[in-house]
Design an enzyme around this catalytic site. Structure first.
Site, PDB file in Angstrom:
ATOM      1  N   ASP A   1       4.170   3.942 -12.228  1.00  0.00           N
ATOM      2  CA  ASP A   1       4.937   3.328 -13.273  1.00  0.00           C
ATOM      3  C   ASP A   1       5.222   4.240 -13.906  1.00  0.00           C
ATOM      4  OD1 ASP A   1       5.140   0.678 -10.501  1.00  0.00           O
ATOM      5  OD2 ASP A   1       3.481   0.018 -12.096  1.00  0.00           O
TER       6      ASP A   1
ATOM      7  N   ASP B   1       5.404  -6.382  -2.220  1.00  0.00           N
ATOM      8  CA  ASP B   1       4.916  -6.951  -3.080  1.00  0.00           C
ATOM      9  C   ASP B   1       4.766  -8.685  -3.642  1.00  0.00           C
ATOM     10  OD1 ASP B   1       5.464  -4.610  -4.362  1.00  0.00           O
ATOM     11  OD2 ASP B   1       7.060  -4.984  -4.799  1.00  0.00           O
TER      12      ASP B   1
END
Length: 258
Positions: free
Chosen positions: A130, A11
Site C-alpha cells: 500500500d 475486501d
C-alpha cells in the site's frame, strides 16, 4: 504471449465484503462466499480475499470464511490479512488458498518473505504494498509504503519501489501494488507508480486501487505495464461484469482468457 489476468478483490470486514474510498467509509457489498462463486462462474482468472482489519486489529484471519470461500472456487485464490508467521501461511494454504499475501507483517519482519518462499515456493508468496505519493508537484514521483491500512494507516518511511525490489530479492513471486491515493475513487490506477514498480522487478505486477472502467484496466495493463488488474467496486456493485472487461480488452488486442 502471456494472458493478462482479471482479478476481483474481496475486501472482507466482520465476515462481509466491503468497499470504501481511501480505506474509509466502507459500504457493504455482500457475502464473500456468494460473491466468490459468482466470480468463478463469471470468468474471473483469479480471486483475492483480504481480511482488511486483521492486522490493524492484531488478530488472526477468519479461517472459517476462507475455507467456505475456497470451497466455492476452482480458480487460483490468494488470501491475505493478519498473516504473521510461516505457520499462518501454512494454515491458509491448508484451508484452500493457492497463494498467500503479506503486507504489514512483511514490513515488520522481512525475513517472513524469505522463510515463506523457502518453505512453499516463491509462486505462493505475494507481497502486497500500500503506497501513497509523497513528492512535491515539482519533484520526481516518489511513494511511501504504509502498513495497518485496514483501519489506522501508518507511514513506514520505506520507498515503495525499493521495497518492491527488496521483496522480490527475498523471494516474493508477485507484487500487488495498491495506490492509496486512488483507492475507491474510480479515477484510474496510478500509472506512474505501476510503471515504476514494473520496471524495478522481474516478477508479475498486479495493479490495484482506483479502477472505475474497462478503459482504466486497459491503461493499467498497457501504459502501466501490469501483468494483471485487480478490481472491486466496478464488479461488486454491477457497473461491469468480468466478461464486459475481457471483451473490451480483447477488442483492443490485449490477450485475455475468454
Amino acid at each position: 504471449m502471456l494472458k493478462r489476468r482479471i482479478i476481483p478483490c474481496l475486501d472482507v470486514k466482520a465476515g462481509r465484503v466491503v468497499k470504501g474510498v481511501a480505506f474509509l467509509n466502507h459500504r457493504d457489498a455482500g457475502d464473500p462466499v456468494e460473491l466468490a462463486a459468482a466470480y468463478d462462474a463469471g470468468g474471473a482468472d483469479e480471486l483475492v480475499f483480504y481480511d482488511i482489519t486483521a492486522s490493524s486489529d492484531e488478530r488472526d484471519i477468519m479461517i472459517d470464511v476462507v475455507e467456505r470461500t475456497a470451497a466455492q472456487v476452482f480458480i487460483p485464490l490468494t488470501v491475505g490479512g493478519g498473516l504473521r508467521t510461516v505457520e499462518d501461511m501454512h494454515r491458509m494454504l491448508r484451508a484452500g488458498a493457492d497463494k498467500v499475501s503479506i503486507n504489514t507483517a512483511a514490513v515488520l519482519n522481512p525475513q517472513l518473505i524469505e522463510d515463506g518462499a523457502r518453505r512453499f515456493g516463491s509462486q505462493c508468496i505475494v507481497l502486497s504494498i500500500d503506497a501513497r505519493r509523497v513528492n512535491a508537484p515539482d519533484e520526481p514521483p516518489r511513494w511511501q509504503v504504509f502498513t495497518h491500512t485496514g483501519r489506522n494507516p501508518r507511514p513506514t518511511g520505506l520507498d515503495a519501489v525499493e521495497w518492491a525490489r527488496r521483496g522480490v530479492d527475498l523471494g516474493a513471486g508477485e507484487i500487488v501494488i495498491n495506490s492509496m491515493d486512488a483507492d475507491g475513487v474510480g479515477g484510474g490506477y496510478d500509472l506512474d507508480l505501476l510503471r515504476a514498480i514494473a520496471d524495478a522487478v522481474g516478477v508479475p505486477v498486479i495493479a490495484s486501487g482506483g479502477v472505475g472502467s474497462p478503459e482504466h484496466m486497459y491503461a493499467g495493463l498497457v501504459e502501466g505495464c501490469a501483468d494483471a488488474v485487480l478490481a472491486a467496486s466496478i464488479f461488486h456493485f454491477g457497473a461491469y461484469t468480468i466478461q464486459d472487461v475481457k471483451r473490451y480488452l480483447a477488442e483492443r488486442g490485449v490477450p485475455v482468457r475468454m
